[in-house]
Design a protein around this motif. Structure first.
Motif, short mmCIF file in Angstrom:
data_model
loop_
_atom_site.label_atom_id
_atom_site.label_comp_id
_atom_site.label_asym_id
_atom_site.label_seq_id
_atom_site.Cartn_x
_atom_site.Cartn_y
_atom_site.Cartn_z
N LEU A 133 -0.46 9.33 -15.59
CA LEU A 133 -1.29 8.55 -14.64
C LEU A 133 -2.56 9.15 -14.63
N CYS A 134 -2.74 10.48 -14.37
CA CYS A 134 -3.95 11.24 -14.07
C CYS A 134 -4.38 12.26 -15.19
N GLY A 135 -3.66 12.48 -16.20
CA GLY A 135 -4.15 13.24 -17.28
C GLY A 135 -4.97 12.77 -18.25
N VAL A 136 -4.77 11.33 -18.43
CA VAL A 136 -5.79 10.82 -19.44
C VAL A 136 -7.37 10.74 -18.54
N ASP A 137 -7.39 10.99 -17.53
CA ASP A 137 -8.73 10.83 -16.84
C ASP A 137 -9.14 12.32 -16.44
N ASP A 138 -8.38 13.28 -16.77
CA ASP A 138 -8.61 14.76 -16.09
C ASP A 138 -8.76 14.92 -14.61
N LEU A 139 -7.94 14.14 -13.70
CA LEU A 139 -8.06 14.17 -12.35
C LEU A 139 -7.24 15.46 -11.73
N GLU A 140 -8.16 16.27 -11.88
CA GLU A 140 -7.74 17.59 -11.02
C GLU A 140 -6.92 17.50 -9.79
N PRO A 141 -5.59 17.97 -9.85
CA PRO A 141 -4.86 17.95 -8.40
C PRO A 141 -5.55 18.77 -7.40
N GLU A 142 -6.31 19.66 -7.50
CA GLU A 142 -6.80 20.43 -6.58
C GLU A 142 -8.11 19.74 -5.84
N ARG A 143 -8.58 18.72 -6.78
CA ARG A 143 -9.65 17.95 -6.00
C ARG A 143 -9.11 16.73 -5.46
N TYR A 144 -8.01 16.02 -6.19
CA TYR A 144 -7.75 14.94 -5.85
C TYR A 144 -6.15 15.07 -5.58
N PRO A 145 -5.50 15.79 -4.48
CA PRO A 145 -4.09 15.91 -4.32
C PRO A 145 -3.43 14.78 -4.03
N VAL A 165 0.87 -1.29 -0.05
CA VAL A 165 0.32 -0.17 -0.03
C VAL A 165 0.95 1.25 -0.13
N ALA A 166 0.57 2.11 -0.81
CA ALA A 166 1.22 3.51 -1.04
C ALA A 166 0.27 4.65 -1.11
N PHE A 167 0.73 5.66 -0.37
CA PHE A 167 -0.17 6.88 -0.60
C PHE A 167 0.95 7.77 -0.88
N ILE A 168 0.54 8.55 -1.97
CA ILE A 168 1.30 9.34 -2.95
C ILE A 168 0.88 10.90 -2.95
N ALA A 169 1.43 11.81 -2.48
CA ALA A 169 1.15 13.24 -2.71
C ALA A 169 1.47 13.45 -4.13
N ARG A 170 0.51 13.83 -5.02
CA ARG A 170 0.86 14.16 -6.49
C ARG A 170 1.78 15.27 -6.55
N ASP A 171 2.22 16.22 -5.89
CA ASP A 171 3.23 17.06 -5.78
C ASP A 171 4.55 16.41 -5.84
N ASP A 172 4.72 15.23 -5.26
CA ASP A 172 5.77 14.55 -5.07
C ASP A 172 6.42 13.79 -6.48
N LEU A 173 5.24 13.50 -7.29
CA LEU A 173 5.55 12.59 -8.58
C LEU A 173 6.18 13.59 -9.65
N PRO A 174 7.02 12.71 -10.30
CA PRO A 174 7.88 13.59 -11.30
C PRO A 174 6.45 14.09 -12.55
N GLU A 175 6.58 15.21 -12.93
CA GLU A 175 5.44 15.71 -13.60
C GLU A 175 5.06 14.76 -14.85
N GLU A 176 5.68 14.05 -15.75
CA GLU A 176 5.50 13.27 -16.62
C GLU A 176 4.69 12.00 -16.18
N LEU A 177 5.21 11.57 -15.10
CA LEU A 177 4.54 10.25 -14.45
C LEU A 177 2.99 10.50 -14.01
N ASP A 178 3.01 11.65 -13.40
CA ASP A 178 1.52 12.29 -12.82
C ASP A 178 0.60 12.56 -13.94
N ARG A 179 1.14 13.14 -15.04
CA ARG A 179 0.39 13.26 -16.41
C ARG A 179 -0.08 12.12 -17.05
#
Length: 192
Positions: free
Chosen positions: A38-50, A22-36
């Protein structure tokens, strides 16, 4: 290692249900490309889902619980157990009102890259990742966006068990010669 009491209790509950990773991950810690990716394809807004929650199963417990909970094969016991368990724990143990499922789902996601970034896995000659404790017997089961900012789980560094393996049974035991130490898995050789 998960030190926050509420997160640690959730991780214990996940382990009881067959998810020892189990891992909890602050999206601010992720490399930008990996965050994009993982989350960009589903428009997972970082403000709503940090934050993100990543789980993986290892060993037989997950499977036993999944087929007991959902005995009909057509009910897709693996994904149903993963979804139901993740949603129950995020709501009951973590008290989160809002979470958004990314996986299991229909969109391909770079879960191996995320698992490597978290520190769970290492490359293996088989072309799949290997965990230092559970070996090849792991599988990603869920990835969720969480509505609360949570700290990133930091796991201790581990060495690659394949690098430490002297026998190389996976290489010497492959009859087709598709498994080669230090080289990518030769899929065309395997299928020939």
């Amino acid at each position: 290692m998960i030190t926050h009491p509420r997160l640690r209790n959730a991780a214990i509950r996940f382990a009881e249900q067959g998810f020892p990773l189990v891992a909890f991950i602050a999206r601010d810690d992720l490399p930008e490309e990996l965050d994009r990716d993982l989350c960009g394809v589903d428009d997972l807004e970082p403000e709503r889902y940090p934050s993100l929650l990543l789980t993986a199963s290892a060993g037989p417990r997950f499977w036993r619980l999944a087929v007991t909970r959902y005995p009909e094969p057509e009910s897709d016991p693996v994904d149903r157990h993963a979804r139901q368990t993740t949603e129950e724990i995020t709501q009951r143990q973590l008290g989160l009102k809002s979470c958004r499922r990314l996986y299991p789902g229909d969109i391909p996601l770079p879960l191996q890259r995320l698992g490597n970034w978290v520190g769970w896995h290492h490359p293996s000659p088989l072309g799949i990742t290997i965990h230092p404790r559970y070996g090849l017997w792991t599988a990603f089961r869920s990835l969720y966006g969480l509505s609360e900012a949570l700290p990133t789980t930091v796991f201790p560094e581990t060495s690659n068990p394949c690098a430490d393996c002297q026998e190389k049974y996976c290489v010497t035991g492959c009859p087709a010669g598709a498994v080669r130490d230090g080289q990518p898995f030769a899929l065309k050789v395997c299928g020939a």
